[in-house]
Design a protein around this motif. Structure first.
Motif, PDB file in Angstrom:
ATOM      1  N   ARG A  70      -3.080  -0.612  -9.136  1.00 15.93           N
ATOM      2  CA  ARG A  70      -2.755   0.382 -10.178  1.00 15.93           C
ATOM      3  C   ARG A  70      -3.974   1.188 -10.602  1.00 15.93           C
ATOM      4  NH1 ARG A  70       2.358  -0.934 -12.614  1.00 15.93           N
ATOM      5  NH2 ARG A  70       3.005  -2.972 -11.856  1.00 15.93           N
ATOM      6  N   TYR A  72      -6.324   2.164  -8.872  1.00  9.83           N
ATOM      7  CA  TYR A  72      -6.773   3.050  -7.801  1.00  9.83           C
ATOM      8  C   TYR A  72      -5.707   4.050  -7.373  1.00  9.83           C
ATOM      9  CZ  TYR A  72     -11.042   0.402  -7.394  1.00  9.83           C
ATOM     10  OH  TYR A  72     -12.263  -0.175  -7.649  1.00  9.83           O
ATOM     11  N   ARG A  73      -4.568   4.027  -8.033  1.00  9.63           N
ATOM     12  CA  ARG A  73      -3.549   5.027  -7.724  1.00  9.63           C
ATOM     13  C   ARG A  73      -4.043   6.377  -8.204  1.00  9.63           C
ATOM     14  NH1 ARG A  73       1.580   1.239  -9.347  1.00  9.63           N
ATOM     15  NH2 ARG A  73       1.110  -0.326  -7.756  1.00  9.63           N
ATOM     16  N   GLY A  74      -3.808   7.389  -7.418  1.00  6.94           N
ATOM     17  CA  GLY A  74      -4.307   8.710  -7.748  1.00  6.94           C
ATOM     18  C   GLY A  74      -5.711   8.958  -7.211  1.00  6.94           C
ATOM     19  N   THR A  75      -6.305   7.942  -6.591  1.00  7.20           N
ATOM     20  CA  THR A  75      -7.600   8.111  -5.937  1.00  7.20           C
ATOM     21  C   THR A  75      -7.350   8.327  -4.450  1.00  7.20           C
ATOM     22  OG1 THR A  75      -7.964   5.776  -5.382  1.00  7.20           O
ATOM     23  CG2 THR A  75      -8.619   6.490  -7.597  1.00  7.20           C
ATOM     24  N   GLU A  76      -8.407   8.362  -3.671  1.00  6.91           N
ATOM     25  CA  GLU A  76      -8.225   8.576  -2.243  1.00  6.91           C
ATOM     26  C   GLU A  76      -7.701   7.343  -1.511  1.00  6.91           C
ATOM     27  OE1 GLU A  76     -12.712   7.427  -2.144  1.00  6.91           O
ATOM     28  OE2 GLU A  76     -11.362   8.263  -3.627  1.00  6.91           O
ATOM     29  N   ARG A 105       9.074   5.910  -7.402  1.00  9.51           N
ATOM     30  CA  ARG A 105       7.759   6.538  -7.594  1.00  9.51           C
ATOM     31  C   ARG A 105       6.996   6.609  -6.267  1.00  9.51           C
ATOM     32  NH1 ARG A 105       2.971   4.058 -10.976  1.00  9.51           N
ATOM     33  NH2 ARG A 105       1.396   5.444 -10.194  1.00  9.51           N
ATOM     34  N   VAL A 109       5.403   9.766  -4.031  1.00  9.39           N
ATOM     35  CA  VAL A 109       4.034   9.804  -3.496  1.00  9.39           C
ATOM     36  C   VAL A 109       4.071  10.052  -1.995  1.00  9.39           C
ATOM     37  CG1 VAL A 109       1.970   8.406  -3.068  1.00  9.39           C
ATOM     38  CG2 VAL A 109       3.053   8.363  -5.319  1.00  9.39           C
ATOM     39  N   LYS A 112       4.348  13.516  -0.617  1.00  8.80           N
ATOM     40  CA  LYS A 112       3.107  14.292  -0.525  1.00  8.80           C
ATOM     41  C   LYS A 112       2.454  14.159   0.844  1.00  8.80           C
ATOM     42  CE  LYS A 112       2.183  13.811  -5.434  1.00  8.80           C
ATOM     43  NZ  LYS A 112       1.294  13.243  -6.450  1.00  8.80           N
TER      44      LYS A 112
END
Length: 140
Positions: A70, A72-76, A105, A109, A112
């Motif tokens: 959680r 690190y979600r939204g990171t690379e 969810r 993701v 994308k």
């Protein structure tokens, strides 16, 4: 934060099991993972993500597990795992990559990364260990 990828290996099992437990996901190291198609995202010595796939010669491969911490979600981390696995499967001759998604969810993701909803799937499970509602002989 410097995230790198490595193949799944026994010394990472504990970190992956901890991540899995934190996220309500099961990790069973006795499962037969293909080390070439099992990637772990690490930040230093911390396991922050995992993706596993299989390919048996068909023109498609399957992603069998995909989890990101959680924090690190939204990171690379997710991007690195997904794009690297896609490249690995494409290099093996896959023309498509499939996976079953239970988390809406995650479906967003994955959109994308170019994944689309192909069909509506129902995931069903039967267990012969007495955990079904009607017991091990259930045949509904």
């Amino acid at each position: 934060m410097k995230i790198s990828l490595t193949q799944l290996r026994p010394e990472l099992y504990l970190g992956l099991a901890q991540l899995a437990a934190q996220e309500g996901w099961e990790f069973d190291p006795t499962q037969p993972f293909n080390p070439d198609l099992s990637l772990v995202a690490v930040d230093g010595d911390r396991v922050v993500g995992f993706i596993a796939a299989w390919h048996d010669g068909h023109p498609y491969g399957w992603i069998d597990g995909f989890i990101v911490d959680r924090e690190y979600r939204g990171t690379e981390a997710a991007m690195l795992l997904a794009t690297t696995m896609r490249a690995l499967l494409l290099s093996r001759g896959c023309n498509a990559i499939r996976l079953t998604v239970a988390n809406p969810r995650l479906a967003g993701v994955l959109g994308k990364f170019g994944f689309i909803t192909k069909e509506n799937y129902v995931v069903m499970e039967w267990r012969n260990d007495g955990t079904n509602d009607d017991g091990p002989s259930s045949s509904r």
